[in-house]
Design an enzyme around this catalytic site. Structure first.
Site, mmCIF file in Angstrom:
data_model
loop_
_atom_site.group_PDB
_atom_site.id
_atom_site.type_symbol
_atom_site.label_atom_id
_atom_site.label_comp_id
_atom_site.label_asym_id
_atom_site.label_seq_id
_atom_site.Cartn_x
_atom_site.Cartn_y
_atom_site.Cartn_z
ATOM 1 N N GLY A 85 -5.727 -7.126 10.858
ATOM 2 C CA GLY A 85 -4.383 -7.490 10.353
ATOM 3 C C GLY A 85 -3.371 -6.318 10.872
ATOM 4 O O GLY A 85 -3.984 -5.248 10.896
ATOM 5 N N GLY A 145 1.086 -4.871 10.190
ATOM 6 C CA GLY A 145 2.354 -5.100 9.557
ATOM 7 C C GLY A 145 3.202 -3.843 9.971
ATOM 8 O O GLY A 145 2.904 -3.157 10.855
ATOM 9 N N GLY A 146 4.239 -3.702 9.363
ATOM 10 C CA GLY A 146 5.048 -2.457 9.652
ATOM 11 C C GLY A 146 4.642 -1.176 9.421
ATOM 12 O O GLY A 146 5.022 -0.296 9.925
ATOM 13 N N PHE A 147 3.469 -1.082 8.579
ATOM 14 C CA PHE A 147 2.893 0.103 8.504
ATOM 15 C C PHE A 147 2.105 0.596 9.326
ATOM 16 O O PHE A 147 1.828 1.756 9.714
ATOM 17 C CB PHE A 147 1.975 0.385 7.274
ATOM 18 C CG PHE A 147 1.130 -0.717 7.030
ATOM 19 C CD1 PHE A 147 -0.042 -0.477 7.596
ATOM 20 C CD2 PHE A 147 1.470 -2.061 6.334
ATOM 21 C CE1 PHE A 147 -1.145 -1.616 7.621
ATOM 22 C CE2 PHE A 147 0.284 -3.149 6.459
ATOM 23 C CZ PHE A 147 -0.823 -2.767 7.095
ATOM 24 N N VAL A 188 -4.870 -2.696 10.215
ATOM 25 C CA VAL A 188 -5.854 -2.546 9.207
ATOM 26 C C VAL A 188 -7.161 -2.945 10.074
ATOM 27 O O VAL A 188 -7.129 -3.795 10.767
ATOM 28 C CB VAL A 188 -5.670 -3.246 7.939
ATOM 29 C CG1 VAL A 188 -7.168 -3.174 7.112
ATOM 30 C CG2 VAL A 188 -4.723 -2.786 7.064
ATOM 31 N N LYS A 217 -6.868 1.515 6.889
ATOM 32 C CA LYS A 217 -5.335 1.318 6.978
ATOM 33 C C LYS A 217 -4.858 2.539 7.910
ATOM 34 O O LYS A 217 -4.983 3.499 7.589
ATOM 35 C CB LYS A 217 -4.639 1.327 5.699
ATOM 36 C CG LYS A 217 -3.123 1.242 5.692
ATOM 37 C CD LYS A 217 -2.783 1.155 4.214
ATOM 38 C CE LYS A 217 -1.055 0.911 4.320
ATOM 39 N NZ LYS A 217 -0.575 0.806 2.759
ATOM 40 N N ASP A 234 6.238 -3.612 -5.176
ATOM 41 C CA ASP A 234 5.898 -4.433 -4.143
ATOM 42 C C ASP A 234 5.018 -5.271 -4.076
ATOM 43 O O ASP A 234 4.156 -5.792 -3.158
ATOM 44 C CB ASP A 234 5.628 -3.500 -2.770
ATOM 45 C CG ASP A 234 6.135 -4.421 -1.308
ATOM 46 O OD1 ASP A 234 6.632 -5.345 -1.475
ATOM 47 O OD2 ASP A 234 5.515 -3.693 -0.467
#
Length: 315
Positions: free
Chosen positions: A21, A23-25, A28, A42, A139
């Site tokens: 997956g 995301g903004g970071f 993974v 990550k 979060d």
């Protein structure tokens, strides 16, 4: 620390086939170490809003945490230009992937959803009260709840978390970080965060788990329609209609009603009216049906948010 070469070998040099997956970071990846242990890596992108400060924050915090409902950090790597965190592998990925996909959500029968609610509650209680540190997650959301092979939940992503002193009640920031829909009003509007702002996020999560519907507030001026709908049904004595239709037949009506009731208590506008996680765990596990009556939750219309992905560290 873990060597970059070992991580590259484990993930086949971060191949797309191993991508779990993103995301903004960043992304993974799934990997397998030489000794056979499966891992999740990550990998922060160079353009990630989560920088070295947030990564250091996550490593510092999660390395000190040990609980069955908190994800286990196995190592990290800061070689060359890479910023990597290595976690235990969760075969069922994150809760949002299953919960909000109609083709997969039936896997979450009523018993499993209630187990996830209880597990997240225990994990959050550990962060607030039972670990060596008092930690505010900031979060908590479905995408930050990972599921193991038995669908046990584990709270993850501590990049925005903050440590509180033993006698500290709340803190204030002028850079609000988090996700629309899960933010407590006082945090969204005034930058005030505390254990009770985490409780609010937990309440939103509970209502999502029961309903299978994602919180609908995606902008600062939109009302929390999902919370308002939960309140409307509960106040009219129709709360069971909130239950995801795909698992309604397998529902334990009394326990589902209790979860909805507790979820509404957790999303109270005034932080002082929300229960502590200690009280939440007691209410979830107890047999008493006498729970405090929640007050109608506020609409978030008109909230003025200024979101940022970083914040001054308290470490």
């Amino acid at each position: 620390m873990m060597g970059l070469a070992a991580i590259q070998a484990a993930t086949d040099s971060f191949s797309d086939q191993n991508k779990l997956g993103e995301g903004g970071f960043g992304t993974v990846y799934k990997g397998r170490l030489a000794e056979g242990k499966e891992i999740a890596v990550k990998r922060l992108s160079e353009t990630s809003g989560q920088g070295i400060v947030e990564l250091a924050n996550e490593v510092t915090l999660i390395a000190k945490l040990q609980h069955r409902n908190i994800v286990t950090l196995l190592g990290c790597c800061l070689e060359q230009s890479e910023k990597l965190l290595v976690y235990e592998y969760m075969p069922n990925k994150s809760l949002d992937i299953v919960l909000f996909d109609s083709s997969k959500s039936a896997r979450l029968d009523c018993k499993t959803r209630l187990k996830i609610v209880h597990g997240v509650a225990r994990g959050l209680l550990y962060l607030h009260e039972d670990s060596r540190l008092k930690i505010i997650h900031r979060d908590l959301k479905a995408s930050n709840i990972l599921l193991d092979d038995d669908m046990n939940p584990k709270i993850s992503d501590f990049g925005m978390a903050r440590i509180f002193g033993d006698n500290q009640i709340d803190a204030n920031t002028n850079k609000v970080a988090g996700t629309y829909g899960y933010m407590a009003p006082e945090y969204a509007m005034e930058g005030i965060f505390s254990m009770k702002s985490d409780v609010y996020s937990f309440g939103v999560l509970v209502l999502e788990i029961i309903s299978g519907t994602k919180s609908s507030c995606s902008h600062s001026t939109e009302p929390d329609a999902s919370i308002q709908q939960a309140w409307k049904l509960w106040s009219q004595g129709r709360a069971l209609e909130l239950m995801d239709a795909s698992v309604a037949e397998s529902s334990d009506a009394d326990r589902v009603l209790k979860c909805i009731h507790i979820g509404l208590l957790c999303v109270q506008e005034n932080a002082e009216n929300r229960p502590s996680m200690t009280s939440v765990v007691v209410m979830l596990g107890g047999n008493s049906t006498e729970l405090p009556r929640p007050i109608e939750p506020m609409s978030s219309a008109g909230r003025a948010l200024s979101l940022s992905v970083s914040d001054e560290p308290l470490l």
